[in-house]
Write a protein that holds these residues in place. Structure first.
Motif, short mmCIF file in Angstrom:
data_model
loop_
_atom_site.label_atom_id
_atom_site.label_comp_id
_atom_site.label_asym_id
_atom_site.label_seq_id
_atom_site.Cartn_x
_atom_site.Cartn_y
_atom_site.Cartn_z
N LEU A 40 0.79 -1.16 0.09
CA LEU A 40 0.04 0.08 -0.08
C LEU A 40 0.81 1.40 -0.12
CD1 LEU A 40 -2.92 -0.83 2.55
CD2 LEU A 40 -3.19 -0.03 -0.03
N ASP A 41 1.94 1.25 0.61
CA ASP A 41 2.74 2.24 0.75
C ASP A 41 3.45 2.67 -0.60
OD1 ASP A 41 2.29 2.59 3.48
OD2 ASP A 41 4.12 1.32 4.30
N GLN A 42 3.65 1.55 -1.20
CA GLN A 42 4.75 1.86 -2.55
C GLN A 42 3.68 1.96 -3.79
OE1 GLN A 42 8.02 -0.83 -3.52
NE2 GLN A 42 7.67 -1.93 -1.57
N ILE A 43 2.27 1.77 -3.75
CA ILE A 43 1.44 1.74 -4.85
C ILE A 43 1.44 3.26 -5.43
CG2 ILE A 43 -0.80 1.72 -5.65
CD1 ILE A 43 -0.96 -1.04 -4.09
N PRO A 44 1.47 4.21 -4.66
CA PRO A 44 1.08 5.61 -5.19
C PRO A 44 2.28 6.11 -5.79
CG PRO A 44 1.16 5.60 -2.73
CD PRO A 44 0.96 4.38 -3.22
N LEU A 45 3.62 5.59 -5.29
CA LEU A 45 4.99 6.00 -5.93
C LEU A 45 5.29 5.27 -7.22
CD1 LEU A 45 7.07 5.92 -2.47
CD2 LEU A 45 6.06 7.83 -3.69
N LEU A 46 4.97 3.87 -7.12
CA LEU A 46 5.27 3.17 -8.39
C LEU A 46 4.31 3.06 -9.36
CD1 LEU A 46 6.74 0.03 -6.45
CD2 LEU A 46 8.13 2.06 -7.36
#
Length: 213
Positions: A40-46
């Motif tokens: 969840l933490d990585q999805i908006p970045l990646l």
């Protein structure tokens, strides 16, 4: 290029999957996560195209993560890849928004094809898992009474049959010579009239309806 986020608590599994998937020229692993919260933490970045999700993980498991991701990013595809074929896991993951459920003994070529199919809007279930999803989604059939089904127009029944076959809105539009917006309206009406939560439930219901007919 299909951009993939791998979510699995075992590093060696992630590395093996990465090597295997990137042997396909149309696939790239752009990130890894050891649990659902990290994903969840990585999805908006990646901004991946698809999440390849394990089920049993610490902190946040794959079922909870699937629900959270589907709520926050409804257009993001989630494909479960796990060793666990428990009826409840299959049912919950699909109800919460997963577009497919495969076991880790899936052949590499089949996994690649499943990823491509999910990206196109199809639902993918490993051998024997469709029956588990149907069995655990018995409430879906009970939700939709014959009187509700009778409310569907002939065209809506055609759309429902095509949903059951795994066709996405564009493919349905091409087959029925309709616009995609018209197909979207039909799908919305079908879900409302049959009291179904989403397209996956509609596909499961339609499979049980038309295959048993």
């Amino acid at each position: 290029m299909i951009q993939i986020l791998l979510v699995d608590d075992q590093y060696i599994i992630r590395q093996g999957l990465k090597v295997m998937l990137e042997s396909n020229p149309d696939m790239q692993v752009i990130g890894e996560a050891e649990n659902g919260q990290r994903a969840l933490d990585q999805i908006p970045l990646l901004q991946p195209d698809i999440v390849l999700m394990d089920i049993r993980m610490p902190i946040m498991d794959g079922v909870a993560a699937t629900g959270a991701i589907s709520q926050l990013y409804p257009d993001l595809k989630i494909l479960i890849l796990t060793t666990f074929d428990d009826d409840e896991y299959v049912s919950k993951a699909m109800r919460l928004g997963a577009k497919g459920y495969l076991l880790k003994d899936t052949e590499p070529d089949e996994l690649a094809m499943a990823i491509r199919a999910v990206i196109k809007g199809h639902t993918q279930l490993g051998p024997g898992l469709f029956e588990k999803a149907i069995a655990s989604n018995a409430t879906v059939s009970s939700i939709s009474s014959p009187s509700e089904l009778a409310q569907l127009t002939p065209r809506e029944l055609e759309v429902l049959k095509l949903i059951a076959s795994g066709s996405n809105n564009r493919e349905i539009a091409e087959v029925l010579f309709l616009s995609e917006n018209t197909v979207k309206n039909y799908v919305t009406n079908i879900l409302s009239r049959l009291n179904l939560r989403d397209r996956t439930q509609a596909a499961l219901f339609a499979h049980s309806l038309f295959l048993s007919a």
